[in-house]
Design a protein around this motif. Structure first.
Motif, PDB file in Angstrom:
ATOM      1  N   ILE A 126       1.606 -11.291  -2.991  1.00 41.25           N
ATOM      2  CA  ILE A 126       1.405 -10.307  -1.942  1.00 41.25           C
ATOM      3  C   ILE A 126       0.204  -9.457  -2.333  1.00 41.25           C
ATOM      4  O   ILE A 126       0.085  -9.024  -3.472  1.00 41.25           O
ATOM      5  CB  ILE A 126       2.676  -9.469  -1.685  1.00 41.25           C
ATOM      6  CG1 ILE A 126       3.055  -8.626  -2.892  1.00 41.25           C
ATOM      7  CG2 ILE A 126       3.843 -10.390  -1.324  1.00 41.25           C
ATOM      8  CD1 ILE A 126       4.240  -7.689  -2.643  1.00 41.25           C
ATOM      9  N   VAL A 127      -0.706  -9.239  -1.376  1.00 46.46           N
ATOM     10  CA  VAL A 127      -2.041  -8.761  -1.721  1.00 46.46           C
ATOM     11  C   VAL A 127      -2.398  -7.493  -0.951  1.00 46.46           C
ATOM     12  O   VAL A 127      -2.323  -7.471   0.283  1.00 46.46           O
ATOM     13  CB  VAL A 127      -3.102  -9.846  -1.435  1.00 46.46           C
ATOM     14  CG1 VAL A 127      -4.466  -9.377  -1.923  1.00 46.46           C
ATOM     15  CG2 VAL A 127      -2.717 -11.172  -2.085  1.00 46.46           C
ATOM     16  N   HIS A 128      -2.804  -6.461  -1.706  1.00 48.41           N
ATOM     17  CA  HIS A 128      -3.491  -5.322  -1.094  1.00 48.41           C
ATOM     18  C   HIS A 128      -4.931  -5.767  -0.884  1.00 48.41           C
ATOM     19  O   HIS A 128      -5.728  -5.813  -1.825  1.00 48.41           O
ATOM     20  CB  HIS A 128      -3.419  -4.094  -1.989  1.00 48.41           C
ATOM     21  CG  HIS A 128      -4.060  -2.885  -1.370  1.00 48.41           C
ATOM     22  ND1 HIS A 128      -3.379  -1.692  -1.201  1.00 48.41           N
ATOM     23  CD2 HIS A 128      -5.314  -2.659  -0.887  1.00 48.41           C
ATOM     24  CE1 HIS A 128      -4.181  -0.799  -0.634  1.00 48.41           C
ATOM     25  NE2 HIS A 128      -5.376  -1.376  -0.448  1.00 48.41           N
ATOM     26  N   ALA A 150       0.598 -16.874   0.287  1.00 46.07           N
ATOM     27  CA  ALA A 150       0.023 -15.540   0.191  1.00 46.07           C
ATOM     28  C   ALA A 150       0.554 -14.676   1.329  1.00 46.07           C
ATOM     29  O   ALA A 150       0.871 -15.179   2.412  1.00 46.07           O
ATOM     30  CB  ALA A 150      -1.499 -15.592   0.236  1.00 46.07           C
ATOM     31  N   HIS A 151       0.635 -13.385   1.057  1.00 47.99           N
ATOM     32  CA  HIS A 151       1.138 -12.425   2.038  1.00 47.99           C
ATOM     33  C   HIS A 151       0.191 -11.232   2.058  1.00 47.99           C
ATOM     34  O   HIS A 151      -0.115 -10.651   1.004  1.00 47.99           O
ATOM     35  CB  HIS A 151       2.548 -11.978   1.663  1.00 47.99           C
ATOM     36  CG  HIS A 151       3.126 -10.932   2.564  1.00 47.99           C
ATOM     37  ND1 HIS A 151       3.680 -11.237   3.790  1.00 47.99           N
ATOM     38  CD2 HIS A 151       3.246  -9.586   2.414  1.00 47.99           C
ATOM     39  CE1 HIS A 151       4.125 -10.110   4.357  1.00 47.99           C
ATOM     40  NE2 HIS A 151       3.854  -9.097   3.547  1.00 47.99           N
ATOM     41  N   ILE A 152      -0.291 -10.876   3.244  1.00 42.09           N
ATOM     42  CA  ILE A 152      -1.202  -9.744   3.405  1.00 42.09           C
ATOM     43  C   ILE A 152      -0.375  -8.482   3.636  1.00 42.09           C
ATOM     44  O   ILE A 152       0.420  -8.405   4.579  1.00 42.09           O
ATOM     45  CB  ILE A 152      -2.165  -9.956   4.576  1.00 42.09           C
ATOM     46  CG1 ILE A 152      -2.984 -11.243   4.369  1.00 42.09           C
ATOM     47  CG2 ILE A 152      -3.076  -8.739   4.757  1.00 42.09           C
ATOM     48  CD1 ILE A 152      -3.837 -11.258   3.138  1.00 42.09           C
ATOM     49  N   LEU A 153      -0.579  -7.502   2.769  1.00 43.38           N
ATOM     50  CA  LEU A 153       0.150  -6.243   2.874  1.00 43.38           C
ATOM     51  C   LEU A 153      -0.511  -5.303   3.876  1.00 43.38           C
ATOM     52  O   LEU A 153      -1.717  -5.351   4.100  1.00 43.38           O
ATOM     53  CB  LEU A 153       0.206  -5.559   1.506  1.00 43.38           C
ATOM     54  CG  LEU A 153       0.980  -6.321   0.422  1.00 43.38           C
ATOM     55  CD1 LEU A 153       0.660  -5.747  -0.955  1.00 43.38           C
ATOM     56  CD2 LEU A 153       2.469  -6.270   0.686  1.00 43.38           C
ATOM     57  N   HIS A 154       0.290  -4.466   4.492  1.00 44.11           N
ATOM     58  CA  HIS A 154      -0.108  -3.325   5.332  1.00 44.11           C
ATOM     59  C   HIS A 154      -1.401  -3.555   6.116  1.00 44.11           C
ATOM     60  O   HIS A 154      -2.390  -2.833   5.959  1.00 44.11           O
ATOM     61  CB  HIS A 154      -0.188  -2.039   4.513  1.00 44.11           C
ATOM     62  CG  HIS A 154      -0.868  -2.138   3.180  1.00 44.11           C
ATOM     63  ND1 HIS A 154      -2.103  -2.707   2.991  1.00 44.11           N
ATOM     64  CD2 HIS A 154      -0.473  -1.717   1.953  1.00 44.11           C
ATOM     65  CE1 HIS A 154      -2.438  -2.640   1.737  1.00 44.11           C
ATOM     66  NE2 HIS A 154      -1.466  -2.034   1.071  1.00 44.11           N
ATOM     67  N   LEU A 155      -1.399  -4.563   6.975  1.00 41.72           N
ATOM     68  CA  LEU A 155      -2.577  -4.833   7.797  1.00 41.72           C
ATOM     69  C   LEU A 155      -2.853  -3.653   8.727  1.00 41.72           C
ATOM     70  O   LEU A 155      -1.985  -3.225   9.491  1.00 41.72           O
ATOM     71  CB  LEU A 155      -2.358  -6.095   8.635  1.00 41.72           C
ATOM     72  CG  LEU A 155      -3.523  -6.458   9.559  1.00 41.72           C
ATOM     73  CD1 LEU A 155      -4.723  -6.951   8.755  1.00 41.72           C
ATOM     74  CD2 LEU A 155      -3.087  -7.495  10.585  1.00 41.72           C
ATOM     75  N   VAL A 198       7.311  -5.673   9.854  1.00 45.41           N
ATOM     76  CA  VAL A 198       6.937  -4.269   9.763  1.00 45.41           C
ATOM     77  C   VAL A 198       7.768  -3.640   8.653  1.00 45.41           C
ATOM     78  O   VAL A 198       9.005  -3.677   8.698  1.00 45.41           O
ATOM     79  CB  VAL A 198       7.180  -3.523  11.082  1.00 45.41           C
ATOM     80  CG1 VAL A 198       6.684  -2.083  10.980  1.00 45.41           C
ATOM     81  CG2 VAL A 198       6.511  -4.234  12.255  1.00 45.41           C
ATOM     82  N   VAL A 199       7.100  -3.070   7.667  1.00 46.07           N
ATOM     83  CA  VAL A 199       7.762  -2.423   6.528  1.00 46.07           C
ATOM     84  C   VAL A 199       7.066  -1.096   6.262  1.00 46.07           C
ATOM     85  O   VAL A 199       5.950  -0.856   6.720  1.00 46.07           O
ATOM     86  CB  VAL A 199       7.735  -3.335   5.289  1.00 46.07           C
ATOM     87  CG1 VAL A 199       8.624  -4.553   5.498  1.00 46.07           C
ATOM     88  CG2 VAL A 199       6.310  -3.790   4.966  1.00 46.07           C
ATOM     89  N   SER A 200       7.720  -0.218   5.513  1.00 50.46           N
ATOM     90  CA  SER A 200       7.280   1.179   5.511  1.00 50.46           C
ATOM     91  C   SER A 200       6.018   1.449   4.704  1.00 50.46           C
ATOM     92  O   SER A 200       5.233   2.314   5.062  1.00 50.46           O
ATOM     93  CB  SER A 200       8.403   2.082   5.000  1.00 50.46           C
ATOM     94  OG  SER A 200       8.614   1.902   3.607  1.00 50.46           O
ATOM     95  N   ASP A 201       5.800   0.760   3.577  1.00 53.72           N
ATOM     96  CA  ASP A 201       4.840   1.197   2.563  1.00 53.72           C
ATOM     97  C   ASP A 201       5.078   2.667   2.236  1.00 53.72           C
ATOM     98  O   ASP A 201       4.147   3.482   2.177  1.00 53.72           O
ATOM     99  CB  ASP A 201       3.392   0.976   3.000  1.00 53.72           C
ATOM    100  CG  ASP A 201       2.395   1.202   1.863  1.00 53.72           C
ATOM    101  OD1 ASP A 201       2.830   1.361   0.705  1.00 53.72           O
ATOM    102  OD2 ASP A 201       1.183   1.234   2.138  1.00 53.72           O
ATOM    103  N   HIS A 202       6.347   3.000   2.009  1.00 49.83           N
ATOM    104  CA  HIS A 202       6.724   4.359   1.602  1.00 49.83           C
ATOM    105  C   HIS A 202       6.040   4.664   0.281  1.00 49.83           C
ATOM    106  O   HIS A 202       6.332   4.064  -0.753  1.00 49.83           O
ATOM    107  CB  HIS A 202       8.244   4.422   1.446  1.00 49.83           C
ATOM    108  CG  HIS A 202       8.785   5.728   0.965  1.00 49.83           C
ATOM    109  ND1 HIS A 202       8.733   6.870   1.727  1.00 49.83           N
ATOM    110  CD2 HIS A 202       9.398   6.064  -0.189  1.00 49.83           C
ATOM    111  CE1 HIS A 202       9.307   7.870   1.060  1.00 49.83           C
ATOM    112  NE2 HIS A 202       9.710   7.404  -0.112  1.00 49.83           N
TER     113      HIS A 202
END
Length: 439
Positions: A180-182, A230-235, A304-308
């Motif tokens: 998972i990638v920033h 691969a997974h793209i974080l917080h697009l 959709v996830v928070s990125d708290h």
């Protein structure tokens, strides 16, 4: 059956409708027509309530051990429970030590043991020089591995270069694990203007869409070359949607998430000096927001996830966007925030549950989570979808009373949250999870 939940409206794997859900031993054992199941305890939901699976948030910075003044397992999981979330997956950075080897994972598990109100899984970290640690972390049950392509904000979690990323992707392909990638490009941001001062537009210009687009293109190319997931974080950049769609048509194993703040806020409404809205990548313009919603509608964005990403007030209470910590505290209100925007745009609760429960669980390898179905964990959210409330940060369970949602009216109230067949109360009953198939 030990417990029957009877709902006039429920969202289950069998569809939406009026259902009875039977529970034994913490698992769902039956989903049947409304009024047909019986047992020693029958809980009948009110007419205005919907029975939903417990939500799954796979992007949470708990920050413990090491930065417990920023958050912590007790406060984070209590906030999650209050927001209808029954499972979180903790990010490997902002804690000290970062989760980059098995001993650091064990330190984190020890810090969490006996103190969590919901179930908690863990991501491992991929940083320069720790490739030899990834197999051990995978065997210890992490859900996958996170990396950055630019400075993470904390020195103990440095970014991977292209050569290192390619090497780690080859290893993860062998392990069957996901990276998972920033995805923001460091060189693009270095060439952009500096985010100094109180004006939000200065900060927005310092993290241009191009930085995301370039980085995502690099991830796609390397995932295609190595065959890794691969997974793209917080697009946040809607510009990247077309290349993501094309990559999938080309057979690249790629998934994508976005966050409630990118779907809720817009750059045009952020006041100067309002650093509670600072996050990386940034909240962009109104048109960009609507295209992200379209990406959810057509399936380009999976979840959709928070990125708290909380911090102490003193790291936010500055008018300078160049100095403030970049993160939005949102764990407890993430679900109502997304439902508010989804409802206004004609989406259904079933679609929101797909984005915020079913798909995050699948992406993190948590096969018993995220759905109401026979054999799944009896994790539930009882939700009043038409009830409005005003967010008051002083009443949230987050450790620190700082959030961009403060004072915002949201629609949809979590009435209760259930973990493995028991309503979550004042005693922590959560478990520490490992990826499915790991003993």
């Amino acid at each position: 059956m030990e417990l029957v939940l009877r709902a006039r409206h429920a969202v289950t794997a069998a569809g939406e409708g009026a259902f009875d859900v039977g529970v034994e031993g913490g698992r769902v054992v039956a989903v049947d027509e409304h009024g047909t199941l019986s047992g020693p305890r029958v809980v009948e939901l009110r007419a205005d309530e919907v029975l939903l699976p417990g939500l799954v948030d796979t992007h949470v910075h708990v920050n413990e051990p090491g930065r417990v003044e920023w958050e912590g397992f007790e406060t984070a999981t209590r906030a999650a429970a209050a927001g209808g979330i029954t499972t979180i997956v903790d990010m490997p950075l902002n804690s000290v030590p970062a989760t980059v080897d098995v001993p650091s994972l064990e330190a984190k598990r020890q810090a969490a043991a006996g103190r969590v109100y919901v179930d908690v899984g863990f991501w491992g970290g991929a940083i320069p020089g720790n490739s030899k640690e990834l197999r051990g972390l995978h065997e210890a049950g992490v859900s996958g591995f996170k990396c950055f392509l630019l400075h993470s904000g904390v020195d103990e979690f440095p970014p991977l270069g292209a050569v290192e990323l390619a090497a780690d992707l080859r290893l993860l392909r062998e392990l069957g694990a996901v990276m998972i990638v920033h995805a923001e490009d460091a060189a693009t941001i270095e060439q952009a203007s500096q985010p100094v001062g109180a004006q939000y537009k200065n900060f927005l210009n310092s993290r241009p869409r191009e930085a995301e687009n370039v980085a995502i293109a690099r991830v796609i190319e390397l995932a295609q070359r190595t065959g890794a997931r691969a997974h793209i974080l917080h697009l946040s950049s809607s510009d990247a949607l077309a290349m993501i769609g094309q990559a999938r048509r080309d057979g690249v194993a790629l998934t994508v998430e976005t966050c409630p703040h990118y779907l809720t806020f817009r750059a045009e409404e952020i006041p100067d000096g309002a650093t509670e809205f600072k996050c990386c990548p940034p909240i962009r313009e109104s048109r960009n927001r609507e295209l992200l919603w379209q990406g959810l509608a057509d399936g380009t964005i999976d979840c959709v996830v928070s990125d708290h990403s909380p911090c102490p007030p003193e790291l936010k209470h500055t008018n300078d966007f160049g100095l403030a910590w970049g993160g939005i505290s949102s764990l407890q209100v993430a679900f109502p925030a997304v439902w508010t925007g989804a409802r206004d745009r004609g989406f259904t609760l079933a679609e929101v549950i797909r984005w915020m429960a079913e798909r995050p669980a699948a992406q993190a390898g948590l096969t018993r989570k995220g759905r109401i179905d026979v054999g799944a964990d009896a994790d539930f959210c009882v939700f009043a979808p038409e009830e409005e409330f005003v967010v008051d940060v002083a009443k949230l369970w987050h450790r620190n009373p700082v959030s961009a949602y403060d004072g915002r009216t949201l629609t949809g109230l979590v009435r209760s949250t259930w973990l493995r067949g028991q309503e979550i109360g004042d005693q922590p009953r959560g478990e520490l999870l490992v990826r499915e198939g790991v003993s």
